[in-house]
Design an enzyme around this catalytic site. Structure first.
Site, PDB file in Angstrom:
ATOM      1  N   ASP A  99      47.611  27.075  42.035  1.00 38.95           N
ATOM      2  CA  ASP A  99      46.475  27.202  42.936  1.00 38.95           C
ATOM      3  C   ASP A  99      45.378  27.978  42.215  1.00 38.95           C
ATOM      4  O   ASP A  99      45.650  29.027  41.636  1.00 38.95           O
ATOM      5  CB  ASP A  99      46.947  27.988  44.170  1.00 38.95           C
ATOM      6  CG  ASP A  99      46.308  27.529  45.451  1.00 38.95           C
ATOM      7  OD1 ASP A  99      45.092  27.304  45.441  1.00 38.95           O
ATOM      8  OD2 ASP A  99      47.012  27.424  46.467  1.00 38.95           O
ATOM      9  N   ASP A 197      41.170  25.901  45.583  1.00 39.19           N
ATOM     10  CA  ASP A 197      40.867  26.488  46.876  1.00 39.19           C
ATOM     11  C   ASP A 197      39.383  26.285  47.208  1.00 39.19           C
ATOM     12  O   ASP A 197      38.525  26.459  46.336  1.00 39.19           O
ATOM     13  CB  ASP A 197      41.177  27.993  46.784  1.00 39.19           C
ATOM     14  CG  ASP A 197      41.194  28.689  48.122  1.00 39.19           C
ATOM     15  OD1 ASP A 197      42.053  28.361  48.950  1.00 39.19           O
ATOM     16  OD2 ASP A 197      40.333  29.576  48.354  1.00 39.19           O
ATOM     17  N   GLU A 239      40.425  21.472  47.772  1.00 38.48           N
ATOM     18  CA  GLU A 239      40.400  21.651  49.229  1.00 38.48           C
ATOM     19  C   GLU A 239      38.950  21.533  49.687  1.00 38.48           C
ATOM     20  O   GLU A 239      38.102  22.306  49.259  1.00 38.48           O
ATOM     21  CB  GLU A 239      40.954  23.029  49.581  1.00 38.48           C
ATOM     22  CG  GLU A 239      41.011  23.278  51.078  1.00 38.48           C
ATOM     23  CD  GLU A 239      41.172  24.762  51.432  1.00 38.48           C
ATOM     24  OE1 GLU A 239      41.727  25.048  52.490  1.00 38.48           O
ATOM     25  OE2 GLU A 239      40.714  25.629  50.655  1.00 38.48           O
ATOM     26  N   ASP A 314      48.136  26.726  56.007  1.00 38.66           N
ATOM     27  CA  ASP A 314      47.092  27.139  56.955  1.00 38.66           C
ATOM     28  C   ASP A 314      47.215  26.418  58.293  1.00 38.66           C
ATOM     29  O   ASP A 314      46.423  26.680  59.205  1.00 38.66           O
ATOM     30  CB  ASP A 314      45.696  26.821  56.386  1.00 38.66           C
ATOM     31  CG  ASP A 314      45.364  27.635  55.145  1.00 38.66           C
ATOM     32  OD1 ASP A 314      45.829  28.784  55.042  1.00 38.66           O
ATOM     33  OD2 ASP A 314      44.620  27.118  54.284  1.00 38.66           O
TER      34      ASP A 314
HETATM   35  C1  NOJ Z   1      41.933  28.353  51.868  1.00 36.75           C
HETATM   36  C2  NOJ Z   1      43.337  28.828  51.736  1.00 36.75           C
HETATM   37  O1  NOJ Z   1      44.197  27.746  51.916  1.00 36.75           O
HETATM   38  C3  NOJ Z   1      43.514  29.920  52.752  1.00 36.75           C
HETATM   39  O2  NOJ Z   1      44.866  30.278  52.906  1.00 36.75           O
HETATM   40  C4  NOJ Z   1      42.652  31.079  52.339  1.00 36.75           C
HETATM   41  O3  NOJ Z   1      42.697  32.081  53.312  1.00 36.75           O
HETATM   42  C5  NOJ Z   1      41.196  30.640  52.171  1.00 36.75           C
HETATM   43  N1  NOJ Z   1      41.062  29.406  51.456  1.00 36.75           N
HETATM   44  C6  NOJ Z   1      40.414  31.679  51.408  1.00 36.75           C
HETATM   45  O4  NOJ Z   1      40.852  31.704  50.069  1.00 36.75           O
END
Ligand code: NOJ
Length: 540
Positions: A99, A197, A239, A314
């Site tokens: 990641d 991310d 993402e 998440d």
């Molecule tokens: C997306 C991540 O998947 C999440 O877990 C995180 O809190 C936020 N980005 C900030 O990095």
């Protein structure tokens, strides 16, 4: 002809290391814990592991706040453990995808410590600053940006996620170079790729009030592709909550100047009230859901590439969210597996999804996730929704639902730890656990294993063109995948009622897989899912 990249035929499994397996009894999962379960993942048949962050971090946002991009947090183990994981996974044909959190660092990163103590520091411009008077401490008037006051230097810095996650200034070329060096250094360890991310935030521009899709976003991604993702076999997935199919095509253009694919979230955002956010619960609009899935499938066909997912760290558990986590949990979890893994794209499974793990009911004081705790605090302060609604939203959507420890067996703490788990184990672990499902042919695990095997053996599953069937049907999600050699038909009863089979009497081919035994002719039973295959060979 260009060779098909490995990730187009792959199934990727996300490990959230903190909750996967604890080897040393401190209650937190770690890298040796992941290594100890590689055989399990090999049995499932996956091709790669996406590992959520294990870098040094104060763990304010469970590792998405990095204080050293080149170090492993002692909580998870050592660099030796990481290298051993890459090697041991490699021996089992499994690649490791790390990641990359590049939009922000931790406020405890040495860059930030230097930046916030001295305006003349070379690292000062790695972050985004305004002088007193140019921006106010706290969220700004239109809620577009948040700023935090640093009295030592009399300036505020910009952040999008939390004060402890200051945004990195991507406009600074020295910062970008430093990040690219770091990425190459990791890739050289033999990684399979990277998950990026919040990639759509990298081009943010506070002056324009823009958080996502800033004017220089694609320029930055293309530069990163050239400078950092130099090995051509690396898989990259960004993402991108903001992505539309149009934009996903740009990110994942097969010409290869940006990323392999993105995570698009249009389907994930459907069960929230119009104009609200994820905490404003609404039922899933089924026809719209089918339409959205179908649009991503067809629009990206040959012009981009899809990722396929229901869950991640998440998101709530899919059987609890859109299905039945009670009496029909197993059938429903298998139906959702068939529906997802029958589509075109690269499937991503989240740990425990292959067991049909469910949401957990937590007491307010048991929540750990900062996002949930902030939501509860903010909504109470706002005072426009009642207590029960706030807690219902937390129960349905808290990220902690996904983060409860992996349920390995029926022993103490589900076999996750010999100590005290950092987040409660779901009390249903005695019934739902890997040991119980591994050898049982009709388990959720076995269904996922079979689907993964089919994806590896039937080219129509990776290549066939998608076509939605019965778009107006209120309960059935059906589609076909068609290639020169074969036609595959997927038919899922998305709900818990017995209904007439709308495709009864059609020429469907051989029944290849079903999530229920036997059949009631002319009928679809609750959550029934079937895959039919018709080979074209011999046809005229
Ligand atoms: C997306 C991540 O998947 C999440 O877990 C995180 O809190 C936020 N980005 C900030 O990095």
């Amino acid at each position: 002809m260009k060779e098909t990249p490995w990730w187009k035929r792959a199934v990727i499994y996300q490990v959230y290391p903190r909750s996967f397996a604890d080897s040393n009894g401190d209650g937190v999962g770690d890298l040796p814990g992941v290594i100890a379960h590689l055989d399990y993942l090999q049995t499932l048949g996956i091709d790669a592991i996406w590992l959520s962050p294990v870098y040094c971090s104060p763990q304010y946002d469970n590792g998405y706040d990095i204080s050293d991009y080149r170090g492993i947090d002692p909580l998870f183990g050592t660099m030796e453990d990481m290298e051993r994981l890459i090697a041991e996974a490699g021996m089992r044909g499994i690649r490791i995808v790390m990641d990359l959190v590049l939009n922000h660092s931790s406020d405890e990163h040495p860059w930030f410590l230097s930046a916030k103590s001295d305006r003349e520091s070379p690292y000062h411009d790695y972050y985004i600053w305004r002088d007193a008077g140019q921006a106010e401490d706290g969220p700004d008037s239109v809620g577009q940006a948040s700023w935090k006051w640093v009295p030592e230097i009399g300036q505020v810095y910009y952040y999008q996620f939390s004060e402890k996650q200051p945004d990195l200034n991507w406009a600074n070329p020295a910062l970008r170079r430093e990040l690219y060096d770091m990425i190459r250094w990791w890739a050289d360890k033999g990684l399979g790729g990277f998950r990026l991310d919040v990639v759509d935030h990298l081009g943010k521009d506070p002056d324009l009030g823009v958080k996502v899709k800033g004017p220089r976003l694609h320029e930055f991604i293309r530069e990163m592709r050239r400078e950092a993702f130099v090995r051509p076999d690396l898989m990259t997935v960004g993402e991108a909550w903001s992505a539309t199919p149009e934009e996903a095509k740009r990110y994942s253009d097969p010409a290869g100047s940006e990323l392999s694919m993105v995570f698009g979230f249009e389907h994930i955002k459907l069960d929230q009230a119009e104009g609200g956010d994820k905490w404003d619960l609404a039922p899933l609009p089924f026809l719209r859901f089918k339409q959205v899935m179908a649009r991503w499938q067809t629009e990206l066909r040959e012009k981009g590439w899809n990722s396929l997912f229901w869950e991640n760290h998440d998101l709530p558990r899919i059987v609890s969210r859109w299905g039945d986590d009670g009496a029909r949990r197993e059938t429903c979890a298998k139906m959702l597996a068939v529906l997802l893994l029958g589509m075109e794209g690269t499937p991503f499974l989240y740990q425990g999804q292959e067991l049909g793990m469910t949401n957990i009911a937590l007491l307010e004081e048991q929540y750990n996730d900062v996002e949930t705790l902030n939501m509860i605090r903010d909504r109470r302060k706002r005072g426009d929704v009642d207590e029960a609604t706030i807690l219902r939203a937390a129960a349905a959507k808290s990220r902690d639902n996904a983060r409860t420890p992996m349920q390995w067996d029926a022993g103490e703490n589900a076999g996750f730890t010999s100590g005290t788990p950092w987040l409660p184990v779901n009390p249903n672990y005695r019934e739902i656990n890997a040991a119980e499902q591994l050898g049982r042919p009709d388990s959720v695990f076995s269904c996922y294993r079979e689907l993964i095997r089919l994806r590896h053996t039937l080219p129509v599953l990776s290549e066939g063109a998608f076509r939605l069937l019965l778009p107006e049907h209120e309960a059935v999600f059906a589609y076909e995948r068609e290639s020169a050699e074969a036609r595959l038909l997927v038919e899922c009863n998305f709900y818990g009622d017995t209904i007439p089979d709308p495709l009864d009497g059609e020429e469907r081919g051989e029944l290849l897989l079903s999530n229920l035994t036997g059949a009631l002719p002319g009928t679809l039973r609750p959550y029934e899912a079937r895959i039919y295959l018709k080979n074209r060979k011999g046809e005229h």
